[in-house]
Design an enzyme around this catalytic site. Sequence first.
Site, mmCIF file in Angstrom:
data_model
loop_
_atom_site.group_PDB
_atom_site.id
_atom_site.type_symbol
_atom_site.label_atom_id
_atom_site.label_comp_id
_atom_site.label_asym_id
_atom_site.label_seq_id
_atom_site.Cartn_x
_atom_site.Cartn_y
_atom_site.Cartn_z
ATOM 1 N N PHE A 135 -7.342 3.655 -1.868
ATOM 2 C CA PHE A 135 -7.151 2.546 -0.922
ATOM 3 C C PHE A 135 -7.459 1.212 -1.594
ATOM 4 C CE2 PHE A 135 -8.157 6.320 1.569
ATOM 5 C CZ PHE A 135 -7.083 6.375 2.425
ATOM 6 N N HIS A 136 -6.897 1.029 -2.765
ATOM 7 C CA HIS A 136 -7.049 -0.247 -3.464
ATOM 8 C C HIS A 136 -5.927 -0.391 -4.491
ATOM 9 C CE1 HIS A 136 -9.511 2.474 -6.164
ATOM 10 N NE2 HIS A 136 -8.710 1.912 -7.045
#
Length: 133
Positions: free
Chosen positions: A49-50
């Site tokens: 999630f980045h």
Amino acid sequence: MSLVKRLDLPYMGDGRGGLVAVEGLSDVPFEIRRVYYIFKTEPGVSRGFHAHKELKQLMVCVSGQCDILLDDGKSKENVTLNSPKNGIIVESMVWRELHNFSDDCVLLVMASDPYSESDYIRDYSEFLEISNV
Ligand code: TYD
């Protein structure tokens, strides 16, 4: 161009078993300055999630399997990693999510730089803003 850049790794297995060796700058298009691995991921847990501003990575599932979602802000692609003989290059400015880890999954990551929190973009709307300029 596809977001998923698959890379077959140099396989030197023989009658004794498997062996893969990866050298930076020749087998992967960057110097390998950090290695980490993710393992024993708890059931139902997703990671990532980045995106990274500069960092490039080679991801190889050396045991088991997991799914990687790649997103450049315009399109998304999913890839299942399930072989120690190949992996994917994840370029900078690609949002990644790691899902569906098998119990025996060991995800090996070879990275172009040491860990730096300032290289991370952890907010998806910020990622979309930066990637779509
Ligand atoms: P995190 O970024 O949450 O992992 P992921 O995004 O892959 O789920 O990392 C968890 C913690 O570990 C966080 O405090 C940062 C630290 N960390 C390092 O110190 N060095 C590293 O190389 C990595 C990948 C993480």
